[in-house]
Scaffold this motif. Structure first.
Motif, PDB file in Angstrom:
ATOM      1  N   THR A   1       1.388   7.288  -6.403  1.00  0.00           N
ATOM      2  CA  THR A   1       0.359   8.324  -6.544  1.00  0.00           C
ATOM      3  C   THR A   1       0.945   9.704  -6.273  1.00  0.00           C
TER       4      THR A   1
ATOM      5  N   LEU B   1       2.827  10.987  -9.171  1.00  0.00           N
ATOM      6  CA  LEU B   1       1.959  11.419 -10.266  1.00  0.00           C
ATOM      7  C   LEU B   1       1.433  12.837 -10.055  1.00  0.00           C
ATOM      8  N   ILE B   2       1.225  13.204  -8.787  1.00  0.00           N
ATOM      9  CA  ILE B   2       0.682  14.532  -8.504  1.00  0.00           C
ATOM     10  C   ILE B   2       1.764  15.511  -8.033  1.00  0.00           C
TER      11      ILE B   2
ATOM     12  N   SER C   1       7.117  11.223  -0.204  1.00  0.00           N
ATOM     13  CA  SER C   1       7.511   9.867  -0.611  1.00  0.00           C
ATOM     14  C   SER C   1       8.439   9.235   0.421  1.00  0.00           C
TER      15      SER C   1
ATOM     16  N   GLN D   1       0.826  -1.207   0.000  1.00  0.00           N
ATOM     17  CA  GLN D   1       0.000   0.000   0.000  1.00  0.00           C
ATOM     18  C   GLN D   1       0.863   1.260   0.000  1.00  0.00           C
TER      19      GLN D   1
ATOM     20  N   LEU E   1       2.073   1.954  -3.462  1.00  0.00           N
ATOM     21  CA  LEU E   1       1.016   2.555  -4.272  1.00  0.00           C
ATOM     22  C   LEU E   1       0.854   4.036  -3.951  1.00  0.00           C
ATOM     23  N   ILE E   2       0.941   4.370  -2.654  1.00  0.00           N
ATOM     24  CA  ILE E   2       0.833   5.780  -2.241  1.00  0.00           C
ATOM     25  C   ILE E   2       2.002   6.591  -2.805  1.00  0.00           C
TER      26      ILE E   2
END
Length: 427
Positions: free
Chosen positions: A15, A18-19, A147, A8, A11-12
């Protein structure tokens, strides 16, 4: 910590990447608007954290020698670490009347870019100078730092236990090359005692270690303390862990204390036992301060006992009345149901009180405690997300300033008595 949690977190991280650009743009626009016409990197240009709580002066009511003095100084240094060099240097020299030593931006070999920021200053005392090293915490609009927080994969280092990979990378973990026998992939590393640093890519641990040796060599009576808020607190406690790994006894004997605020978990039970032993051996006092239901000290989440990260040693917890108490260790399984009830229901009621408190605290405690519209807006949002808003640094500044002297004195004496017990029993 389960493998599902690690999956998880990956995945975070993906994400967040991406932003990253829109997040940075939003942060830059917000800073620009709130700073009016101030030029970036000037002494009048402040970070979002600095704008949230504009206090720069130390509390004149808290004198050197008071139990609250170093906790209050350290939390202000932890907040100041978010600012640019001009703001930090001006504040240290002109407002605090102390000596500015250096401002640093450190490289991360795994992210291939600078990700870690810290500064050092010196306080002159009759009893001996105190050197303060302050690490910057997570910036809410910088994806690289977010991150790092979510890179919770455990890295096991022999003799140290399992620790948080992201924070170790930020501190300066060295990267194996494909030619090394121990190479296991892109995200594995090691801690050599000595390295030849690239001047263009300085690493946090090695640079700070050598700077401290240089300063302390010229002042035998000087001591130093480490401090940080959030992610910065994680680096502050991991720094002496790597010193211990390298057998840096002289530096460890000069370390007076570690002050962290809203610090996340950084290692497993083996790491905790290792650190307890080393802190006792060298007489280092570790002050881990937590406010309300702050979610960050509960991250990474607890999972399987053999993989789980957890805090070690006692901590000081403050409630919304800024009353502190000493908590011996993390909550037991029997308390978790009550804690869940608190987070779901009582925390939201408490957030309503914190919003009301924000409007009246300036009248009750003095104008320096008055909360601006930016902070009050976040407190309103905090009714929905109380555990996130409890992490805001104004809560920690108020807690240390309004705490009773005897709380920190008792905590310090409690730690000292444990050290004495350990020493006596070992003879």
């Amino acid at each position: 910590m389960s493998w599902m949690m690690i999956f998880q977190s990956i995945l975070i991280e993906m994400t967040i990447k991406l932003i990253a650009k829109p997040l940075k743009i939003i942060g830059s626009i917000l800073e620009y608007l709130l700073n009016s016409n101030a030029q970036k990197d000037s002494k009048n240009y402040y970070s979002v954290v600095g704008l949230l709580d504009p206090r720069l002066n130390l509390d004149k009511k808290i004198k050197h020698g008071d139990g609250r003095y170093y906790p209050a100084l350290s939390v202000m240094a932890s907040k100041l670490a978010y600012e640019n060099k001009a703001v930090i240097q001006t504040t240290i020299c002109q407002r605090w009347k102390m000596e500015f030593v250096g401002y640093y931006i450190f490289y991360n070999e795994f992210q291939h870019k600078p990700t870690t920021q810290a500064f050092i200053f010196r306080e002159e005392n009759v009893d001996g100078d105190v050197i303060v090293v302050a690490f910057k915490g997570t910036s809410p609009f910088l994806a690289d730092e977010l991150s790092t927080d979510f890179n919770i994969s455990p890295i096991e280092i022999e003799g140290l236990g399992k620790t948080h990979l992201g924070y170790m990378l930020a501190l300066g973990l060295n990267k194996y090359t494909r030619q090394d026998d121990n190479y296991l992939g892109e995200f594995c590393g090691y801690w050599p005692k000595q390295i030849e640093q690239d001047p263009k890519h300085p690493l946090a641990y090695y640079t700070i270690r050598e700077k401290l040796k240089e300063i302390l060599a010229t002042n035998q009576n000087a001591k130093f303390i480490m401090t940080g808020y959030s992610y910065g607190g994680a680096l502050a406690i991991l720094f002496p862990a790597v010193l211990s790994l390298h057998g840096e006894v002289e530096l460890l004997d000069k370390m007076e204390g570690i002050y962290t605020y809203g610090q996340p978990r950084v290692g497993n039970g083996t790491f905790g036992q290792f650190m307890k032993k080393k802190l006792r051996e060298h007489g280092i006092k570790y002050y881990r301060i937590v406010y309300g239901c702050d979610v960050v000290p509960k991250f990474p989440p607890r999972g399987h006992a053999t993989m789980s990260f957890k805090h070690f040693g006692p901590s000081i917890h403050f409630n919304s009345l800024y009353q502190g108490k000493i908590v011996e260790d993390e909550i037991s399984k029997g308390e978790k149901i009550m804690k869940l009830f608190y987070y779901v229901i009582l925390a939201r009621l408490n957030a309503v009180w914190e919003l009301i408190r924000g409007f009246i605290i300036g009248y009750i405690k003095g104008p320096e405690y008055k909360e601006n519209w930016f902070l009050l807006t976040l407190r309103f949002i905090g009714i929905l997300f109380p555990c996130l808003v409890d992490h805001l640094i104004p809560n920690y500044i108020n807690s240390t300033r309004l705490a009773s002297d005897d709380l920190f004195e008792y905590y310090s004496a409690k730690l000292a008595s444990k050290e004495t017990t350990v020493t006596t029993s070992s003879k």
